[in-house]
Design a protein around this motif. Sequence first.
Motif, PDB file in Angstrom:
ATOM      1  N   TRP A 281     -15.601  51.491   4.557  1.00 22.93           N
ATOM      2  CA  TRP A 281     -15.656  50.234   3.812  1.00 22.93           C
ATOM      3  C   TRP A 281     -15.473  48.996   4.708  1.00 22.93           C
ATOM      4  O   TRP A 281     -15.998  47.928   4.405  1.00 22.93           O
ATOM      5  CB  TRP A 281     -14.613  50.237   2.696  1.00 22.93           C
ATOM      6  CG  TRP A 281     -13.195  50.055   3.181  1.00 22.93           C
ATOM      7  CD1 TRP A 281     -12.328  51.038   3.548  1.00 22.93           C
ATOM      8  CD2 TRP A 281     -12.510  48.812   3.372  1.00 22.93           C
ATOM      9  NE1 TRP A 281     -11.132  50.494   3.948  1.00 22.93           N
ATOM     10  CE2 TRP A 281     -11.212  49.121   3.845  1.00 22.93           C
ATOM     11  CE3 TRP A 281     -12.847  47.472   3.191  1.00 22.93           C
ATOM     12  CZ2 TRP A 281     -10.265  48.139   4.146  1.00 22.93           C
ATOM     13  CZ3 TRP A 281     -11.910  46.491   3.480  1.00 22.93           C
ATOM     14  CH2 TRP A 281     -10.633  46.827   3.947  1.00 22.93           C
ATOM     15  N   ASP A 282     -14.775  49.149   5.826  1.00 22.92           N
ATOM     16  CA  ASP A 282     -14.434  48.009   6.683  1.00 22.92           C
ATOM     17  C   ASP A 282     -15.286  47.937   7.951  1.00 22.92           C
ATOM     18  O   ASP A 282     -14.883  47.337   8.939  1.00 22.92           O
ATOM     19  CB  ASP A 282     -12.944  48.107   7.058  1.00 22.92           C
ATOM     20  CG  ASP A 282     -12.357  46.775   7.520  1.00 22.92           C
ATOM     21  OD1 ASP A 282     -12.944  45.725   7.208  1.00 22.92           O
ATOM     22  OD2 ASP A 282     -11.311  46.793   8.199  1.00 22.92           O
ATOM     23  N   ASP A 285     -19.403  43.003   7.513  1.00 23.37           N
ATOM     24  CA  ASP A 285     -19.335  42.080   6.381  1.00 23.37           C
ATOM     25  C   ASP A 285     -20.015  42.645   5.139  1.00 23.37           C
ATOM     26  O   ASP A 285     -19.544  42.449   4.008  1.00 23.37           O
ATOM     27  CB  ASP A 285     -19.970  40.730   6.744  1.00 23.37           C
ATOM     28  CG  ASP A 285     -19.121  39.927   7.726  1.00 23.37           C
ATOM     29  OD1 ASP A 285     -17.923  40.262   7.877  1.00 23.37           O
ATOM     30  OD2 ASP A 285     -19.655  38.982   8.342  1.00 23.37           O
ATOM     31  N   ARG A 288     -17.910  45.432   3.564  1.00 23.17           N
ATOM     32  CA  ARG A 288     -16.731  44.837   2.931  1.00 23.17           C
ATOM     33  C   ARG A 288     -17.088  44.151   1.609  1.00 23.17           C
ATOM     34  O   ARG A 288     -16.356  44.260   0.620  1.00 23.17           O
ATOM     35  CB  ARG A 288     -16.053  43.847   3.885  1.00 23.17           C
ATOM     36  CG  ARG A 288     -15.243  44.524   4.992  1.00 23.17           C
ATOM     37  CD  ARG A 288     -14.448  43.523   5.800  1.00 23.17           C
ATOM     38  NE  ARG A 288     -15.292  42.749   6.712  1.00 23.17           N
ATOM     39  CZ  ARG A 288     -15.593  43.134   7.957  1.00 23.17           C
ATOM     40  NH1 ARG A 288     -15.125  44.281   8.433  1.00 23.17           N
ATOM     41  NH2 ARG A 288     -16.348  42.384   8.732  1.00 23.17           N
ATOM     42  N   SER A 291     -17.703  46.784  -1.003  1.00 27.22           N
ATOM     43  CA  SER A 291     -16.453  47.465  -1.336  1.00 27.22           C
ATOM     44  C   SER A 291     -15.556  46.613  -2.215  1.00 27.22           C
ATOM     45  O   SER A 291     -14.857  47.132  -3.098  1.00 27.22           O
ATOM     46  CB  SER A 291     -15.728  47.871  -0.048  1.00 27.22           C
ATOM     47  OG  SER A 291     -16.528  48.751   0.719  1.00 27.22           O
ATOM     48  N   ASP A 292     -15.581  45.314  -2.013  1.00 29.90           N
ATOM     49  CA  ASP A 292     -14.812  44.418  -2.882  1.00 29.90           C
ATOM     50  C   ASP A 292     -15.333  44.473  -4.316  1.00 29.90           C
ATOM     51  O   ASP A 292     -14.555  44.523  -5.281  1.00 29.90           O
ATOM     52  CB  ASP A 292     -14.882  42.986  -2.351  1.00 29.90           C
ATOM     53  CG  ASP A 292     -14.036  42.779  -1.108  1.00 29.90           C
ATOM     54  OD1 ASP A 292     -13.196  43.653  -0.800  1.00 29.90           O
ATOM     55  OD2 ASP A 292     -14.227  41.738  -0.423  1.00 29.90           O
ATOM     56  N   LYS A 303     -11.179  51.954  -2.754  1.00 30.34           N
ATOM     57  CA  LYS A 303     -12.359  51.639  -1.956  1.00 30.34           C
ATOM     58  C   LYS A 303     -13.378  52.779  -2.068  1.00 30.34           C
ATOM     59  O   LYS A 303     -13.018  53.925  -2.336  1.00 30.34           O
ATOM     60  CB  LYS A 303     -11.970  51.428  -0.492  1.00 30.34           C
ATOM     61  CG  LYS A 303     -11.033  50.256  -0.241  1.00 30.34           C
ATOM     62  CD  LYS A 303     -11.664  48.919  -0.582  1.00 30.34           C
ATOM     63  CE  LYS A 303     -10.741  47.755  -0.196  1.00 30.34           C
ATOM     64  NZ  LYS A 303     -11.306  46.455  -0.603  1.00 30.34           N
ATOM     65  N   ASP A 379      -6.452  50.202   5.251  1.00 30.13           N
ATOM     66  CA  ASP A 379      -6.785  50.002   6.665  1.00 30.13           C
ATOM     67  C   ASP A 379      -6.460  51.298   7.396  1.00 30.13           C
ATOM     68  O   ASP A 379      -5.362  51.489   7.904  1.00 30.13           O
ATOM     69  CB  ASP A 379      -5.982  48.831   7.234  1.00 30.13           C
ATOM     70  CG  ASP A 379      -6.356  48.518   8.683  1.00 30.13           C
ATOM     71  OD1 ASP A 379      -7.455  48.931   9.117  1.00 30.13           O
ATOM     72  OD2 ASP A 379      -5.546  47.876   9.371  1.00 30.13           O
TER      73      ASP A 379
END
Length: 406
Positions: A281-282, A285, A288, A291-292, A303, A379
């Motif tokens: 997911w990270d 951009d 992310r 995923s948001d 996530k 994370d």
Amino acid sequence: MNGRFPVAAVAGALLAGAALIAPASAQTAVKIGVLGDRSGAYSDISGEGSVVAARLAVEDFKPESHGLKVEIVSADHQNKPDVGAAIARQWYDRDNVDMITDGVTSSVALAISQVTKEKNKVFIDTGAGTADLTGSQCSPNTIHWVYDTVALANGTGGAMVKRGGNTWFFLTADYVFGQTLQRDTTKVIEKNGGKVVGSVKTPFPTADFSSFLLQAQGSGAKVIGLANAGADTINSIKQAGEFGITEGGQSLAGLLVFSSDVHSLGTKVAQGLVLTEPFYWDLNDQTRAFSDRFSKQMKGGSKPTSNHAGVYSDVLHYLKAVAELKSTADGVATVNKMKAMPTDDPLFGKGVVRADGRKIHDMYLFEVKKPSESKGEWDLYKKLETIPGDQVFRPLGEGGCPLVKG
């Protein structure tokens, strides 16, 4: 004459009205079935997250602007091949489903693939691992999207041997996925000069790995390969920690690990675990941003896993193909159109679908962060390496797929 004219005029008006509304009625109806595990060992990997991902793909595609009307349905196959096949058959025969996706659990996916071929529909597997889906049991109606046992073996297996883990003992889930994953990883180990000193088959699913872990510990192997997934992976890693296996100098190789598994374990337990995934997911951009959006629709704000990302990605590509064809009538024709069109989406980037049905994209070698390195609940990973798709997946001519010419 005068008596007939109004009737003719009304008839003409009706025909004109019909012409005006024709574009709406001419929309191509598309029905997509998300068939996964909604209640069992793989429900965090699959489950409601796969349905959310499919809906987000439809939303982003804007089907009305392409002359399509899309409906999403879902069901729980309970990780049972007979249940999965029965649902697929009902969906195709009675419920007008055109394409099935998700398919987590290899034995179920193989059953769905067979029914899909019989009915000339489309199956795009994301969650099952067996590379046989694009090998000996490939089908002109099936595409394998996210990962497979060969890619996992080349990624995690190859990395562990290069790091000095040249002797292995396997804990293998006793069904087609685990057996295929052990087979494909063994080939990589031996190719790189390593050796498999033993293995044990574990029931699927199971909560107690103690006797199996004791066998692995007693083998003296440098690496204990976990050829399992989902709740089984979580339980085996937790119990390995209780036995002090890594503290004793042996390493764990999670051959199929999802971010949801690591989240459940926590970085304190999972730190240092090396794994291979095609999505995190990270990563950037775009991942992310997706995923948001995904998290806002999930209970608990979880996530997306790589399986969820795969559902989003394959639904987008499928809809692109259907929009080009303006039809869902012929499953083989739709799959061939998907193979002819390059893939490109925000989560996997650019890729292709090969003649054997294997979707090609890069994979990533990750290591789970230490608690001191993690800045938040999700994370979890640090990227060690990007593995190009043409290196991590099996070469086209080596799978034994009858669709591959020459």
